[in-house]
Design a protein around this motif. Structure first.
Motif, PDB file in Angstrom:
ATOM      1  N   PRO A  81       0.814  -1.232   0.000  1.00 58.27           N
ATOM      2  CA  PRO A  81       0.000   0.000   0.000  1.00 58.27           C
ATOM      3  C   PRO A  81       0.836   1.266   0.000  1.00 58.27           C
ATOM      4  O   PRO A  81       0.470   2.247  -0.665  1.00 58.27           O
ATOM      5  CB  PRO A  81      -0.830  -0.126   1.292  1.00 58.27           C
ATOM      6  N   LEU A  82       1.964   1.270   0.708  1.00 53.77           N
ATOM      7  CA  LEU A  82       2.820   2.452   0.742  1.00 53.77           C
ATOM      8  C   LEU A  82       3.428   2.729  -0.637  1.00 53.77           C
ATOM      9  O   LEU A  82       3.515   3.891  -1.069  1.00 53.77           O
ATOM     10  CB  LEU A  82       3.932   2.259   1.773  1.00 53.77           C
ATOM     11  N   ILE A  83       3.826   1.662  -1.319  1.00 55.71           N
ATOM     12  CA  ILE A  83       4.435   1.830  -2.640  1.00 55.71           C
ATOM     13  C   ILE A  83       3.425   2.347  -3.643  1.00 55.71           C
ATOM     14  O   ILE A  83       3.683   3.319  -4.385  1.00 55.71           O
ATOM     15  CB  ILE A  83       5.041   0.498  -3.105  1.00 55.71           C
ATOM     16  N   TYR A  84       2.258   1.723  -3.684  1.00 51.51           N
ATOM     17  CA  TYR A  84       1.249   2.141  -4.655  1.00 51.51           C
ATOM     18  C   TYR A  84       0.714   3.532  -4.335  1.00 51.51           C
ATOM     19  O   TYR A  84       0.358   4.294  -5.245  1.00 51.51           O
ATOM     20  CB  TYR A  84       0.110   1.127  -4.695  1.00 51.51           C
ATOM     21  N   LEU A  85       0.667   3.870  -3.051  1.00 46.65           N
ATOM     22  CA  LEU A  85       0.226   5.214  -2.679  1.00 46.65           C
ATOM     23  C   LEU A  85       1.241   6.256  -3.142  1.00 46.65           C
ATOM     24  O   LEU A  85       0.858   7.319  -3.655  1.00 46.65           O
ATOM     25  CB  LEU A  85       0.037   5.292  -1.164  1.00 46.65           C
ATOM     26  N   GLY A  86       2.528   5.964  -2.969  1.00 47.69           N
ATOM     27  CA  GLY A  86       3.549   6.912  -3.384  1.00 47.69           C
ATOM     28  C   GLY A  86       3.619   7.088  -4.886  1.00 47.69           C
ATOM     29  O   GLY A  86       3.591   8.214  -5.402  1.00 47.69           O
ATOM     30  N   ILE A  87       3.703   5.977  -5.625  1.00 51.30           N
ATOM     31  CA  ILE A  87       3.789   6.060  -7.087  1.00 51.30           C
ATOM     32  C   ILE A  87       2.485   6.585  -7.674  1.00 51.30           C
ATOM     33  O   ILE A  87       2.480   7.457  -8.554  1.00 51.30           O
ATOM     34  CB  ILE A  87       4.142   4.694  -7.680  1.00 51.30           C
ATOM     35  N   GLY A  88       1.359   6.063  -7.180  1.00 55.28           N
ATOM     36  CA  GLY A  88       0.060   6.517  -7.683  1.00 55.28           C
ATOM     37  C   GLY A  88      -0.186   7.988  -7.394  1.00 55.28           C
ATOM     38  O   GLY A  88      -0.759   8.708  -8.225  1.00 55.28           O
ATOM     39  N   GLY A  89       0.256   8.451  -6.219  1.00 55.12           N
ATOM     40  CA  GLY A  89       0.096   9.862  -5.899  1.00 55.12           C
ATOM     41  C   GLY A  89       0.896  10.755  -6.829  1.00 55.12           C
ATOM     42  O   GLY A  89       0.419  11.818  -7.241  1.00 55.12           O
ATOM     43  N   GLY A  90       2.121  10.326  -7.156  1.00 55.35           N
ATOM     44  CA  GLY A  90       2.921  11.111  -8.088  1.00 55.35           C
ATOM     45  C   GLY A  90       2.314  11.166  -9.479  1.00 55.35           C
ATOM     46  O   GLY A  90       2.302  12.225 -10.123  1.00 55.35           O
ATOM     47  N   VAL A  91       1.802  10.035  -9.957  1.00 56.71           N
ATOM     48  CA  VAL A  91       1.165  10.007 -11.282  1.00 56.71           C
ATOM     49  C   VAL A  91      -0.120  10.836 -11.281  1.00 56.71           C
ATOM     50  O   VAL A  91      -0.403  11.566 -12.241  1.00 56.71           O
ATOM     51  CB  VAL A  91       0.883   8.551 -11.696  1.00 56.71           C
ATOM     52  N   TYR A  92      -0.891  10.738 -10.221  1.00 57.23           N
ATOM     53  CA  TYR A  92      -2.135  11.512 -10.123  1.00 57.23           C
ATOM     54  C   TYR A  92      -1.844  13.008 -10.105  1.00 57.23           C
ATOM     55  O   TYR A  92      -2.533  13.806 -10.768  1.00 57.23           O
ATOM     56  CB  TYR A  92      -2.895  11.104  -8.869  1.00 57.23           C
ATOM     57  N   ALA A  93      -0.802  13.423  -9.349  1.00 58.26           N
ATOM     58  CA  ALA A  93      -0.423  14.835  -9.328  1.00 58.26           C
ATOM     59  C   ALA A  93       0.038  15.291 -10.713  1.00 58.26           C
ATOM     60  O   ALA A  93      -0.249  16.427 -11.125  1.00 58.26           O
ATOM     61  CB  ALA A  93       0.681  15.067  -8.300  1.00 58.26           C
ATOM     62  N   TYR A  94       0.724  14.415 -11.450  1.00 56.84           N
ATOM     63  CA  TYR A  94       1.149  14.759 -12.807  1.00 56.84           C
ATOM     64  C   TYR A  94      -0.058  15.025 -13.705  1.00 56.84           C
ATOM     65  O   TYR A  94      -0.068  15.990 -14.485  1.00 56.84           O
ATOM     66  CB  TYR A  94       2.005  13.643 -13.389  1.00 56.84           C
ATOM     67  N   VAL A  95      -1.077  14.183 -13.611  1.00 55.95           N
ATOM     68  CA  VAL A  95      -2.267  14.355 -14.454  1.00 55.95           C
ATOM     69  C   VAL A  95      -2.970  15.673 -14.126  1.00 55.95           C
ATOM     70  O   VAL A  95      -3.372  16.429 -15.021  1.00 55.95           O
ATOM     71  CB  VAL A  95      -3.217  13.160 -14.270  1.00 55.95           C
ATOM     72  N   LEU A  96      -3.127  15.967 -12.831  1.00 52.56           N
ATOM     73  CA  LEU A  96      -3.772  17.214 -12.438  1.00 52.56           C
ATOM     74  C   LEU A  96      -2.999  18.430 -12.940  1.00 52.56           C
ATOM     75  O   LEU A  96      -3.585  19.384 -13.479  1.00 52.56           O
ATOM     76  CB  LEU A  96      -3.904  17.276 -10.911  1.00 52.56           C
ATOM     77  N   ASN A  97      -1.691  18.405 -12.778  1.00 52.46           N
ATOM     78  CA  ASN A  97      -0.876  19.543 -13.216  1.00 52.46           C
ATOM     79  C   ASN A  97      -0.824  19.649 -14.731  1.00 52.46           C
ATOM     80  O   ASN A  97      -0.732  20.762 -15.275  1.00 52.46           O
ATOM     81  CB  ASN A  97       0.542  19.409 -12.655  1.00 52.46           C
ATOM     82  N   GLN A  98      -0.885  18.515 -15.421  1.00 54.65           N
ATOM     83  CA  GLN A  98      -0.879  18.536 -16.885  1.00 54.65           C
ATOM     84  C   GLN A  98      -2.130  19.216 -17.427  1.00 54.65           C
ATOM     85  O   GLN A  98      -2.055  19.995 -18.393  1.00 54.65           O
ATOM     86  CB  GLN A  98      -0.767  17.094 -17.413  1.00 54.65           C
ATOM     87  N   VAL A  99      -3.281  18.952 -16.823  1.00 56.26           N
ATOM     88  CA  VAL A  99      -4.523  19.586 -17.272  1.00 56.26           C
ATOM     89  C   VAL A  99      -4.446  21.101 -17.078  1.00 56.26           C
ATOM     90  O   VAL A  99      -4.812  21.884 -17.969  1.00 56.26           O
ATOM     91  CB  VAL A  99      -5.727  19.000 -16.516  1.00 56.26           C
ATOM     92  N   LYS A 100      -3.963  21.544 -15.934  1.00 56.09           N
ATOM     93  CA  LYS A 100      -3.838  22.982 -15.683  1.00 56.09           C
ATOM     94  C   LYS A 100      -2.820  23.623 -16.617  1.00 56.09           C
ATOM     95  O   LYS A 100      -3.014  24.752 -17.095  1.00 56.09           O
ATOM     96  CB  LYS A 100      -3.432  23.205 -14.228  1.00 56.09           C
ATOM     97  N   TYR A 101      -1.745  22.905 -16.887  1.00 57.34           N
ATOM     98  CA  TYR A 101      -0.736  23.428 -17.813  1.00 57.34           C
ATOM     99  C   TYR A 101      -1.329  23.622 -19.204  1.00 57.34           C
ATOM    100  O   TYR A 101      -1.059  24.644 -19.861  1.00 57.34           O
ATOM    101  CB  TYR A 101       0.454  22.483 -17.858  1.00 57.34           C
TER     102      TYR A 101
END
Length: 233
Positions: A81-101
């Protein structure tokens, strides 16, 4: 309770061993042999368990190429859970920032005339002399979203404001994917290190071991008892 079982087991195994004692001259050798035989029998009974899983570091590293695979191979399930939370959180933040960009990038492009060619008054296609120049109004409507894109509103921003927003969200999305990549790399290293650590002897009987003993100090005949063996590693 464990010590009591060992003592009872030692007493039960003494009778067939003591029957082999043939004389006083051979007493010392016979009791020493009996000690070793009895100890091996008790050890075989106490350690008749399933072999402990020992991972191979090279295999753990190869499995770790799949996110969480190395921890799954090492049977460290609580780390998943810690691994998937860390990697998934980074990918999710990338998607959010990509839309705003992309919102700010589109608004930034709208300030410029990006038509390379135009049609002149004679109907001919000619090069656009204003290509790449700022045209139109001083502000443009921009869709501004909140952190998790749950709300948004239209704001009229200048070209400088749009440029700063575009730069900020571009850096944010790049940082998000870098963080996700670092976490992924750390999972590979952690899987290899954890596999190496599991190869060490971590049993419960590292320092003290209890076993049966027939030959006691200052005793001429076999006498039941126990002995404590300290292992220094």
């Amino acid at each position: 309770m464990k010590n009591l079982i060992i003592i009872l087991l030692a007493i039960g195994l003494m009778h067939p061993v003591m029957a082999q004692v043939v004389g006083t001259d051979d007493l010392h050798i016979t009791t020493q042999d009996a000690d070793s035989v009895l100890t091996s029998q008790v050890d075989s009974i106490l350690h008749r368990k399933e072999d402990k899983f020992i991972p191979v570091p090279q295999k753990a590293t190869r499995w770790a190429l799949i996110p969480g695979g190395g921890q799954l191979y090492n049977r460290d399930y609580w780390k998943l859970p810690l691994i998937y939370l860390g990697i998934g959180g980074g990918v999710y933040a990338y998607v959010l920032n990509q839309v705003k960009y992309q919102d700010y990038l589109s608004a930034y492009k709208s300030f410029y005339d990006l038509n390379e060619t135009i049609i002149d008054e004679n109907g001919d296609v000619v090069d656009n002399p204003d290509y790449g120049q700022v045209t139109g109004d001083a502000t443009r409507p921009v869709l501004v979203r909140n952190l998790f894109h749950t709300e948004s509103k239209i704001q009229d921003l200048t070209i400088d404001q749009v440029k700063r927003g575009k730069t900020y969200w571009r850096r944010s999305k790049n940082l998000s994917i870098i963080v996700a990549g670092i976490i992924y790399g750390l999972t590979i290293v952690e899987a290899n290190v954890a596999a190496h650590l599991k190869t060490f002897d971590l049993s419960e009987d590292l320092s003290l071991k209890i076993g049966p003993k027939l030959q006691q100090p200052r005793m001429l005949t076999p006498t039941p008892g126990i002995r404590l063996v300290f292992n220094l590693k």
